[in-house]
Design an enzyme around this catalytic site. Sequence first.
Site, mmCIF file in Angstrom:
data_model
loop_
_atom_site.group_PDB
_atom_site.id
_atom_site.type_symbol
_atom_site.label_atom_id
_atom_site.label_comp_id
_atom_site.label_asym_id
_atom_site.label_seq_id
_atom_site.Cartn_x
_atom_site.Cartn_y
_atom_site.Cartn_z
ATOM 1 N N HIS A 91 0.788 -1.234 0.000
ATOM 2 C CA HIS A 91 0.000 0.000 0.000
ATOM 3 C C HIS A 91 0.821 1.285 0.000
ATOM 4 O O HIS A 91 0.329 2.319 -0.404
ATOM 5 C CB HIS A 91 -1.050 0.003 1.121
ATOM 6 C CG HIS A 91 -0.538 0.426 2.461
ATOM 7 N ND1 HIS A 91 -0.024 -0.449 3.375
ATOM 8 C CD2 HIS A 91 -0.459 1.650 3.040
ATOM 9 C CE1 HIS A 91 0.335 0.212 4.462
ATOM 10 N NE2 HIS A 91 0.096 1.489 4.285
ATOM 11 N N GLU A 95 3.624 5.200 -3.500
ATOM 12 C CA GLU A 95 3.699 6.540 -2.943
ATOM 13 C C GLU A 95 5.122 6.905 -2.509
ATOM 14 O O GLU A 95 5.609 7.983 -2.796
ATOM 15 C CB GLU A 95 2.762 6.590 -1.741
ATOM 16 C CG GLU A 95 2.987 7.766 -0.845
ATOM 17 C CD GLU A 95 1.902 8.774 -1.018
ATOM 18 O OE1 GLU A 95 0.758 8.336 -1.178
ATOM 19 O OE2 GLU A 95 2.191 9.977 -1.009
ATOM 20 N N ASP A 96 5.767 5.981 -1.813
ATOM 21 C CA ASP A 96 7.020 6.343 -1.140
ATOM 22 C C ASP A 96 8.288 5.837 -1.797
ATOM 23 O O ASP A 96 9.372 6.183 -1.369
ATOM 24 C CB ASP A 96 7.025 5.776 0.295
ATOM 25 C CG ASP A 96 5.892 6.333 1.127
ATOM 26 O OD1 ASP A 96 5.336 7.361 0.716
ATOM 27 O OD2 ASP A 96 5.584 5.744 2.170
ATOM 28 N N ASP A 156 -4.803 0.592 7.901
ATOM 29 C CA ASP A 156 -3.631 1.461 7.853
ATOM 30 C C ASP A 156 -3.761 2.531 8.942
ATOM 31 O O ASP A 156 -2.850 2.766 9.730
ATOM 32 C CB ASP A 156 -3.582 2.094 6.450
ATOM 33 C CG ASP A 156 -2.390 3.004 6.241
ATOM 34 O OD1 ASP A 156 -1.349 2.767 6.882
ATOM 35 O OD2 ASP A 156 -2.511 3.950 5.440
ATOM 36 N N ASP A 276 -23.720 0.315 34.673
ATOM 37 C CA ASP A 276 -23.635 -0.492 33.449
ATOM 38 C C ASP A 276 -22.315 -0.250 32.723
ATOM 39 O O ASP A 276 -22.249 0.185 31.605
ATOM 40 C CB ASP A 276 -24.834 -0.295 32.519
ATOM 41 C CG ASP A 276 -25.188 1.162 32.316
ATOM 42 O OD1 ASP A 276 -24.600 2.004 33.018
ATOM 43 O OD2 ASP A 276 -26.033 1.447 31.456
HETATM 44 MN MN MN Z 1 0.524 3.299 5.515
#
Ligand code: MN
Length: 741
Positions: A91, A95-96, A156, A276
């Site tokens: 995932h 992106e990275d 995530d 409760d």
């Molecule tokens: Mn992540």
Amino acid sequence: MTETVDIQKREEEDKRLIIAAYRNLLRTLDGKMDDSDKKNIRKAYELAVDAHKKQRRKSGEPYVLHPIEVARITVDEVGLGPTAVICALLHDVVEDTEVTLDDIREKFGDKVALIVDGLTKLDASYNADSPQAENFKKVLTTLVEDVRVVLIKMSDRLHNMRTLGSMPRHKQLKIAAETSYIYAPLAHRLGLYSFKTEFQDLCMKITEPDTYYSVSKKLQETKKSREQYIEEFIAPLRSELDEIGVPYRILGRPKSIYSIWNKIKTKKVPFEEIYDLFAVRIIIDVPPKKEKSFCWMVYSTITDIYRPIPERLKDWVTTPKANGYESLHTTIIGPKGRYVEVQIRSERMDEISEKGFAAHWKYKGVNGQPDVFDTWLDSVRDILENGNENATEFINDFKTNLFSEEVYVYTPNGDMKVLPKGATALDFAFSIHTDIGYHATAIKVNKKLVPMGHTLENGDQISVTTNRSQKPSESWLKMVVTGKARSKIRSAMKEERRRQGSFGKELLQRKFNNMKVDFDSAVEALVKFFNYPNHADLYFAVAMEEINLISTLKKFKVETGKLVQIVEEKKEEERKVPVKGSRVLKRFSGTPKLLIGGESSEQYEYSFATCCKPVLGDDIFAYITATAGMKIHRANCANAEHLMANYGYRILKAEWVSGANSEFTAELIITGVDDGPGVIQKLTRQINDLDINIRSFNISGNEGYFEAKVGLFVTNTDQLTLAVKSLQNLDNVSTVIREEV
Ligand code: MN
């Protein structure tokens, strides 16, 4: 030399951690994969390890531990399978890292690429600092494409929340705000109750750490006695339940810290008086066809032994909640006269309530019920398709419609319709068909004529009379709450505007023709003059005679076929948000010094928000308002969540530097037993003894109880805490809470 040894040691340690995490993941997947799944998961794991090899998390551990753990959550806590695991492992790579979506498509196929792409897009929007509503819309758009995208995103987020400790404080607050604004309600809506509860608890741990730890400590301390109580409660039930003759389990679970704290706040009772604190759950193992009758049999057995409170009976077995939740709830009066909430359900219902969406799909079609999630997804699509461009409006529609509880109403034929709580007669008309909504003229509820904005109640039967000449007007927007009705009315209004606008346009065309000026440039000049966002607004205003064309045109002259404004001295009267460097007189002496966005507050004009009234020592942040300058709020202000989630870009970190000479106002709400006319004196004396001045005092009493609202001048939170403790020590006082609006 020693350095290389250290690096080697660290690398070995990393490797050991990564392999251990991966083995743990495989263990949870046991039995859920065939050979090709195994191969693909291995491939995804190796790709992730390699792609993230140079990255570390804020905590210092190797980055890849995060995707591995997210993958484990999707299996273990959401109940998803191998495809989701592969996507979760991957995932963050697009992106990275240098891995591209095409690489992933080539190696894992279209489906995985599609989901990873969805996850990447979601992430990209978060980094862009864009308003939260925009992000939320993106979350929902991916949701209707493949639900797994959102379920993985939730996992995530859950892992990030669990490991938020190493983030700087202001980031923690922002992430917590976003989580409680979007992810917790979404988890609720998707039936992921355990996620929702954990999100709320983790958010509270960040925004109100002191309260969180004090409630959790008290829960720990009372654990033994609670367990004893549950045993005492269950004992007489056992033999009776055995007689029914189906396997069953009984669980006694404490409620979440967040929900306990909510109760303390709303009911204004101390922890010790919340009986409760736990719910008893009885889970029976029966085939789907017999679930309903056995649940009621268990109910009957319990209520033979303990007295039930009829108003607390909730039957979500006959009519499940719109998010799929099924259970039979009742509250009974148990041993020692305490209230105990009892939840009765089958194993299937229990799995659905714990794992929501994923489990629901597993049982799709059981009992021949319409698929509640399909219905819900349809309404999400509906809102997305008919939605307006204004994202904030959209999110409001969404929050009122798809997260709220529901009412069950009926058509004249007896067909059931589920609408959000608060829905009106007109909402019902739109829910049947857009045309019925548009042309609704009279609506009857239970055979009686009602106003169109009449709020519906469970069990109402509704009939709508239509007339082709009827059409929606602006005022209808105030009579509906559902997103569908709102968006349909809005688009009808837009259409009407467009129709009116074309009259306006024709009118201008004639006018400019006569004046012999170029149409396009003249329209441009007027739009600019009135500061309209677009041409359509000008046409509409002309058609509706909202502007006086003749007097307006007097402010222009015609030059070479163009309209030119006759220049006048124009006064600048625009109010701007104070910026750094502007020098403004301080309102009172001894203004506390703050550090705002890392810089000294002397550069800013700021004031304290009246909603939460910060006191020196409170956790705070700065918010730049559109018109009222900079406001300092408490981190746990009731408005904070909304502000941070929607206007994150206007938030600055703020810290106290000094403020020893300043005075702050704080309000306390005190409740207790009204033991006579001395109450006011007792309270004021206690406060005055601490050398604290009282700013305001309001008290009201009712049946031997009082509630007082006391405004105090204090110099810091220490003094305030002292006041709270000292008031709590009075024996007629039961709670002292700092007011939160
Ligand atoms: Mn992540």
